[in-house]
Each structure stands twice: as structure tokens, then as C-alpha cells.
Design a protein around this motif. Structure first.
Motif, PDB file in Angstrom:
ATOM      1  N   PRO A  57       0.796  -1.236   0.000  1.00 36.81           N
ATOM      2  CA  PRO A  57       0.000   0.000   0.000  1.00 36.81           C
ATOM      3  C   PRO A  57       0.826   1.282   0.000  1.00 36.81           C
ATOM      4  O   PRO A  57       0.377   2.304  -0.512  1.00 36.81           O
ATOM      5  CB  PRO A  57      -0.821  -0.111   1.289  1.00 36.81           C
ATOM      6  CG  PRO A  57      -0.022  -1.002   2.178  1.00 36.81           C
ATOM      7  CD  PRO A  57       0.691  -1.968   1.251  1.00 36.81           C
ATOM      8  N   GLU A  58       2.040   1.237   0.541  1.00 39.33           N
ATOM      9  CA  GLU A  58       2.825   2.470   0.632  1.00 39.33           C
ATOM     10  C   GLU A  58       3.631   2.700  -0.643  1.00 39.33           C
ATOM     11  O   GLU A  58       3.987   1.773  -1.346  1.00 39.33           O
ATOM     12  CB  GLU A  58       3.760   2.437   1.850  1.00 39.33           C
ATOM     13  CG  GLU A  58       4.804   1.352   1.820  1.00 39.33           C
ATOM     14  CD  GLU A  58       4.344   0.006   2.366  1.00 39.33           C
ATOM     15  OE1 GLU A  58       3.165  -0.164   2.728  1.00 39.33           O
ATOM     16  OE2 GLU A  58       5.179  -0.896   2.396  1.00 39.33           O
ATOM     17  N   GLU A  59       3.896   3.984  -0.930  1.00 42.88           N
ATOM     18  CA  GLU A  59       4.705   4.353  -2.077  1.00 42.88           C
ATOM     19  C   GLU A  59       6.185   4.271  -1.721  1.00 42.88           C
ATOM     20  O   GLU A  59       6.560   4.342  -0.563  1.00 42.88           O
ATOM     21  CB  GLU A  59       4.387   5.788  -2.504  1.00 42.88           C
ATOM     22  CG  GLU A  59       3.000   5.954  -3.073  1.00 42.88           C
ATOM     23  CD  GLU A  59       2.750   7.360  -3.581  1.00 42.88           C
ATOM     24  OE1 GLU A  59       3.716   8.138  -3.735  1.00 42.88           O
ATOM     25  OE2 GLU A  59       1.586   7.682  -3.829  1.00 42.88           O
ATOM     26  N   LYS A  60       7.023   4.153  -2.738  1.00 44.54           N
ATOM     27  CA  LYS A  60       8.473   4.197  -2.538  1.00 44.54           C
ATOM     28  C   LYS A  60       8.830   5.592  -2.048  1.00 44.54           C
ATOM     29  O   LYS A  60       8.379   6.585  -2.612  1.00 44.54           O
ATOM     30  CB  LYS A  60       9.194   3.883  -3.845  1.00 44.54           C
ATOM     31  CG  LYS A  60      10.696   3.876  -3.722  1.00 44.54           C
ATOM     32  CD  LYS A  60      11.318   3.546  -5.074  1.00 44.54           C
ATOM     33  CE  LYS A  60      12.808   3.529  -5.032  1.00 44.54           C
ATOM     34  NZ  LYS A  60      13.442   4.734  -4.539  1.00 44.54           N
ATOM     35  N   ALA A  61       9.631   5.678  -0.983  1.00 40.53           N
ATOM     36  CA  ALA A  61       9.912   6.979  -0.386  1.00 40.53           C
ATOM     37  C   ALA A  61      11.386   7.381  -0.452  1.00 40.53           C
ATOM     38  O   ALA A  61      11.698   8.564  -0.488  1.00 40.53           O
ATOM     39  CB  ALA A  61       9.452   6.992   1.068  1.00 40.53           C
TER      40      ALA A  61
END
Length: 120
Positions: A57-61
Motif C-alpha cells: 500500500p505504501e509508495e516508494k519513499a
């Protein structure tokens, strides 16, 4: 203490679109993209471990802590071919005593490098 003997079975990349990355990487490394379901896809490149993609669910940061170095005969040709497939170069080619390399990003921003040895 006994030595642990493990074999690298696959490399797994967290991503938003597993099918898209499987198609991209199969066009770079060879092999057929396999989409097991919307959250999991992979490619089995010839002579290399499976490269798998799982939806998260999280984007690459931030910058990857691990990346692929891909040996190529000509960094500039590899760069151009990868760009046509959706990759983005990071800066220009860098040459040192070991050869030439080019940092790239796949369609979701995961870093990888093309590397051309100085001795061919």
C-alpha cells in the motif's frame, strides 16, 4: 556454530503494480512475465533467480538499499533501450577505472544500474 546453507530463490520488489513491473523487467532481462493475481507477479530471467513483485500500500519513499547491477556490452545502448521501455536515467553515464555504469529507475522508481566492464 554450524554454517547456515541457503539458496537465493528469488528477489522480491515491493510495488504498486506488479503486472507492469513484471512486463518491464521481462523486456529487460528476458523470460515471460507471469501475473499470479493482482497483488503478485514475477519473471524468471534465463540464468538468474526469479524476480518477483508484490503489491504494497505504501509508495516508494527513499533510495533502495539493494539494487540490481546488470552487465551489458554497451551502457549507452542499454540506457536507450530501457528508456523506450519506461525506465528513467539518473544523471549520465559514469566512467572510472573499472568501466562505465549508468544509474536508472524502473517505471516505479526502483534504482538499478547498467554496468560495462573496462576490459569488455
Amino acid at each position: 556454530m554450524a554454517v547456515l546453507r541457503a539458496r537465493l530463490g528469488q528477489l522480491v520488489v515491493d510495488c504498486a503494480d506488479p503486472a507492469r513491473l513484471a512486463r518491464f523487467w521481462s523486456s529487460v532481462l528476458g523470460g515471460r512475465p507471469v501475473v499470479r493475481d493482482p497483488a503478485w507477479a514475477y519473471v524468471d530471467p534465463p540464468g538468474a533467480p526469479r524476480l518477483a513483485f508484490q503489491r504494497v500500500p505504501e509508495e516508494k519513499a527513499v533510495k533502495n538499499r539493494l539494487h540490481l547491477d546488470l552487465a551489458v556490452e554497451d551502457v549507452r545502448r542499454a540506457r536507450a533501450a530501457a528508456v523506450r521501455r519506461g525506465a528513467v536515467p539518473v544523471g549520465g553515464p559514469v566512467t572510472d577505472a573499472q568501466g562505465t555504469f549508468q544509474v536508472m529507475r524502473d517505471p516505479e522508481g526502483n534504482e538499478f544500474c547498467f554496468a560495462e566492464s573496462a576490459d569488455g
